[in-house]
Design a protein around this motif. Structure first.
Motif, PDB file in Angstrom:
ATOM      1  N   SER A   1       0.847  -1.196   0.000  1.00 46.82           N
ATOM      2  CA  SER A   1       0.000   0.000   0.000  1.00 46.82           C
ATOM      3  C   SER A   1       0.880   1.243   0.000  1.00 46.82           C
ATOM      4  O   SER A   1       1.846   1.329   0.767  1.00 46.82           O
ATOM      5  CB  SER A   1      -0.900   0.027   1.237  1.00 46.82           C
ATOM      6  OG  SER A   1      -1.577   1.272   1.323  1.00 46.82           O
TER       7      SER A   1
ATOM      8  N   ALA B   1      -5.039   1.759 -12.378  1.00 48.65           N
ATOM      9  CA  ALA B   1      -3.829   0.929 -12.363  1.00 48.65           C
ATOM     10  C   ALA B   1      -3.654   0.199 -13.684  1.00 48.65           C
ATOM     11  O   ALA B   1      -4.631  -0.189 -14.346  1.00 48.65           O
ATOM     12  CB  ALA B   1      -3.893  -0.075 -11.217  1.00 48.65           C
TER      13      ALA B   1
ATOM     14  N   LEU C   1      -3.364   7.718  -8.169  1.00 50.81           N
ATOM     15  CA  LEU C   1      -4.403   8.000  -7.183  1.00 50.81           C
ATOM     16  C   LEU C   1      -4.965   9.392  -7.436  1.00 50.81           C
ATOM     17  O   LEU C   1      -4.216  10.363  -7.576  1.00 50.81           O
ATOM     18  CB  LEU C   1      -3.833   7.907  -5.766  1.00 50.81           C
ATOM     19  CG  LEU C   1      -3.162   6.579  -5.396  1.00 50.81           C
ATOM     20  CD1 LEU C   1      -2.697   6.604  -3.946  1.00 50.81           C
ATOM     21  CD2 LEU C   1      -4.097   5.405  -5.641  1.00 50.81           C
TER      22      LEU C   1
ATOM     23  N   GLY D   1      -8.996   3.465  -3.823  1.00 49.69           N
ATOM     24  CA  GLY D   1      -7.640   3.711  -3.362  1.00 49.69           C
ATOM     25  C   GLY D   1      -7.611   3.973  -1.870  1.00 49.69           C
ATOM     26  O   GLY D   1      -8.654   4.010  -1.202  1.00 49.69           O
TER      27      GLY D   1
ATOM     28  N   SER E   1      -9.439   7.665  -1.795  1.00 48.40           N
ATOM     29  CA  SER E   1      -9.022   8.071  -3.141  1.00 48.40           C
ATOM     30  C   SER E   1      -9.556   7.068  -4.165  1.00 48.40           C
ATOM     31  O   SER E   1     -10.092   6.020  -3.816  1.00 48.40           O
ATOM     32  CB  SER E   1      -7.494   8.149  -3.223  1.00 48.40           C
ATOM     33  OG  SER E   1      -6.913   6.881  -2.964  1.00 48.40           O
TER      34      SER E   1
ATOM     35  N   GLU F   1      -8.340   4.759  -7.536  1.00 42.52           N
ATOM     36  CA  GLU F   1      -7.099   4.203  -8.073  1.00 42.52           C
ATOM     37  C   GLU F   1      -7.294   3.739  -9.512  1.00 42.52           C
ATOM     38  O   GLU F   1      -8.187   2.955  -9.809  1.00 42.52           O
ATOM     39  CB  GLU F   1      -6.652   3.024  -7.208  1.00 42.52           C
ATOM     40  CG  GLU F   1      -5.425   2.296  -7.732  1.00 42.52           C
ATOM     41  CD  GLU F   1      -5.113   1.038  -6.929  1.00 42.52           C
ATOM     42  OE1 GLU F   1      -4.660   1.188  -5.780  1.00 42.52           O
ATOM     43  OE2 GLU F   1      -5.342  -0.074  -7.451  1.00 42.52           O
TER      44      GLU F   1
ATOM     45  N   ARG G   1       0.232   2.768 -10.535  1.00 47.79           N
ATOM     46  CA  ARG G   1      -1.041   3.216  -9.969  1.00 47.79           C
ATOM     47  C   ARG G   1      -1.069   4.741  -9.935  1.00 47.79           C
ATOM     48  O   ARG G   1      -0.064   5.382  -9.609  1.00 47.79           O
ATOM     49  CB  ARG G   1      -1.234   2.675  -8.548  1.00 47.79           C
ATOM     50  CG  ARG G   1      -1.658   1.217  -8.516  1.00 47.79           C
ATOM     51  CD  ARG G   1      -1.765   0.685  -7.106  1.00 47.79           C
ATOM     52  NE  ARG G   1      -0.461   0.341  -6.561  1.00 47.79           N
ATOM     53  CZ  ARG G   1      -0.283  -0.206  -5.354  1.00 47.79           C
ATOM     54  NH1 ARG G   1      -1.319  -0.437  -4.575  1.00 47.79           N
ATOM     55  NH2 ARG G   1       0.922  -0.506  -4.936  1.00 47.79           N
TER      56      ARG G   1
END
Length: 654
Positions: free
Chosen positions: A293, A560, A517, A552, A556, A558, A515
């Motif tokens: 993370s 990816a 965010l 996220g 957030s 995400e 990723r």
């Protein structure tokens, strides 16, 4: 007859009237004399206080601070403030009714709060100076032990300072600086930004003995990250450390190769996150991969859980460091004497030394891991000897360097203690992802290629926000990963390291799980990526470059995708998405846009060009100093070395 009688009455009344008039005049004379005397006394005290303040300022200059003189000046200021309060005690309650007085009415109304504010600030300053004087007194006891002893012994002074600052904040909150004289308002403007941090500093001083094991031993887990193999919180966890502190004394420090703390035969590990299993073939989730993370508090919690699963004691906190943090420490302690390094290791050699500890020369096995851990333990022992014997001058030099490391995330901290955790979060020192309510962007790379190719990657980007319709903001992001290695090598995925030196492990393609965010309610509209041939991938599976959308960290959104960058090449990723309307606020056609850019720990600085397209004929009201404005577009070039916030204000009729 009537006139004569009236004159007689008038004559008989005259002595009484004269006495009355005389009495009134005398009262006025006495009152004026008293007021004059009071004004003379108050003026004298005001001049004395001005001198006290000047003495405090001179004695507290950071470069030439004179603590004994500072305390004398603060004590004298407290006495003069008390004398001033005594002089104006009778009239002070009446000032609330004097707002009508031309020119000075608001100042008179504010006088009680201003006086109380000055009294509490002087008290807090004096109490803190008392504690610091005790701490810096000549003593052979190592500084960490002194901190524990003195901060415990002087706790009543710290509590008094904490209470005084709390009252000072209340006094300040009752004031309206804009209504006061310019010189008073200017003084308050200098004070206000310091009130909260000063209170937090005292809170930290009260907490520090507990963190250093004043009541019971404290155990800390250290994650040593290698940014050459970039992972979300700073790098692959190449080694872990166990640190025990009690009463300010370092009781134990052990460094382990991260592969040596796994116990597959007795521990049922949780499954690895999808990208680690899909692109690296990892089934169990182990400590060296725990920092998946990008939100460090979450990664620290996962590392703690996996550490305890392996049978180790629950940590009271987790620290993550990069080689840059080690460099900072050596800059403070001076060169280190190491068994396998002659001459002594200085700060400029840290990166190469740490890379050399990896070199196996032969097959990677338990013996190699033990040699690697031994070298790191030797380094840690030398650092420990230097850090726990720092003098005050060295500690003063170290402080700003540690603050800088916290901002660049070369040092990240997570504490179990709730007060400590709250302080770290308040100052953004815990490495947490912080999307907030404004526009937000964080680019997160994860090297999933079993190599150290991150060393050769440069990242650039362009971020365009279309605000022509402020109620429906739109975003376009282009990211370019450029592999600076000039050799053209085949992209062959390997599952394990076998033999070779460290440089060999950097000469490879870059397998990057990318990723991005963004704000929670963002909607992906379109994307453009580069597919990856199956023969480049660990599982032989063709990757079509799909961008997935998921939740996220910390609210957030995400986006990816998998990106493989060949040596001497580059890959471009483009994302087009709708931003939530909340990223632009409006008050009577005065619009405000704010963008928070968060840096990934361990990553090379992202060079980002930001373009904000405003509505036609919009009138700029605020623009960052480094920005330019042309053709309704605000443009800013940013080298993202630390978190950065951009704000633009403009007027536009809806």
């Amino acid at each position: 007859m009537f006139d004569l009688h009236h004159q007689n009455l008038h004559r008989r009344a005259r002595p009484w009237q004269l006495k009355f008039v005389y009495g009134v005049v005398m009262l006025l004379v006495v009152a004026l004399a008293w007021v004059g005397f009071k004004l003379w006394r108050v003026n004298g005290l005001a001049q004395a206080l001005s001198g006290d303040l000047e003495a405090v300022i001179v004695a507290s200059q950071p470069q030439t601070v004179d603590l004994p003189t500072l305390q004398v000046s603060l004590t004298r200021m407290q006495a003069d403030l008390q004398a001033l309060r005594n002089e104006v005690a009778l009239v002070l309650p009446l000032t609330a009714y004097l707002g009508w007085v031309p020119g000075v009415g608001p100042d008179l109304v504010a006088a009680p709060a201003l006086l109380a504010l000055a009294e509490d600030l002087a008290l807090a300053g004096n109490e803190v100076t008392t504690v610091v004087l005790a701490l810096v007194a000549p003593d052979a006891v190592p500084l960490p032990e002194r901190i524990v002893a003195e901060f415990k012994d002087q706790q009543h002074h710290l509590r008094a300072a904490e209470a005084a600052l709390g009252r000072a904040r209340q006094h300040y909150a009752s004031l309206e600086p804009a209504s006061l004289r310019p010189d008073i308002a200017a003084a308050l403007a200098r004070i206000e930004p310091l009130l909260a941090p000063a209170g937090d500093l005292i809170q930290a001083a009260l907490l520090l003995p507990d963190l250093l094991g004043a009541e019971q031993a404290q155990h800390y887990l250290i994650l040593i990250q290698n940014p050459d193999e970039l992972r979300p919180t700073g790098g692959f966890i190449t080694a872990v450390g166990s640190l025990t502190v009690e009463s300010g004394r370092l009781q134990a420090l052990h460094i382990y190769d991260s592969a040596m703390v796994d116990h597959f035969d007795v521990v049922a590990y949780p499954p690895a996150p999808m990208p680690l299993s899909r692109y690296m073939g990892l089934a169990p989730w182990v400590l060296r991969d725990s920092n998946w993370s990008p939100d460090f508090p979450a990664a620290a919690a996962q590392a703690s859980q996996l550490w305890m699963l392996a049978g180790y004691e629950a940590p009271d906190g987790v620290l993550a460091i990069t080689p840059q943090m080690v460099r900072v420490l050596i800059e403070t302690t001076g060169s280190l004497s190491l068994a396998d390094h002659d001459p002594a290791l200085d700060a400029d050699e840290v990166f190469e030394y740490l890379r050399s500890t990896w070199d196996p020369a032969t097959t990677l096995n338990a013996s190699w891991a033990e040699r690697k851990a031994a070298a790191l333990n030797d380094l840690a022992a030398s650092l420990k000897a230097g850090l726990f014997n720092l003098d005050l001058a060295s500690a003063e030099r170290l402080g700003p360097l540690v603050l800088q490391a916290l901002h660049t995330r070369d040092l990240q901290l997570s504490l179990v203690h709730p007060v400590g955790a709250a302080l770290l979060a308040q100052y953004h020192w815990n490495g947490a992802v912080q999307p907030g309510r404004s526009d937000f962007l964080m680019v997160v790379d994860a090297n999933v290629g079993y190599n150290k190719a991150s060393l050769h990657i440069e990242r650039t980007g362009t971020y365009v926000v279309d605000l022509r319709d402020p109620a429906q903001p739109d975003a376009f992001l282009e990211l370019v990963h450029h592999h600076t290695l000039t050799e053209t090598l085949p992209c062959v995925s390997q599952v394990v390291f076998l033999t070779g030196d460290y440089a060999d492990m950097t000469r490879a393609c870059y397998w990057n799980y990318l990723r991005v965010l963004v704000p929670r309610a963002s909607r992906l509209l379109d994307y453009a990526t580069t597919p990856t041939p199956g023969e480049w991938m660990w599982a032989g599976r063709f990757e079509d470059g799909e961008v997935t959308v998921d939740h996220g960290p910390n609210g957030s959104r995400e986006f990816a995708t998998m990106v493989v960058v060949p040596t001497n090449g580059q890959r471009t990723t483009q994302l087009h998405y709708a931003l939530p309307a909340q990223v632009v606020t409006n008050a009577n056609d005065h619009w405000q846009y704010q963008l928070h850019l968060q840096r990934q720990a361990g990553a090379s600085p992202l060079t980002l060009r930001v373009h904000l397209i405003l509505p036609p004929a919009a009138q700029l009201e605020y623009l960052p100093s480094q920005a330019t404005f042309a053709d309704d577009t605000v443009s800013i070039l940013i080298e993202l070395e630390r978190d950065t916030t951009i704000a633009v204000h403009f007027h536009h009729s809806s």
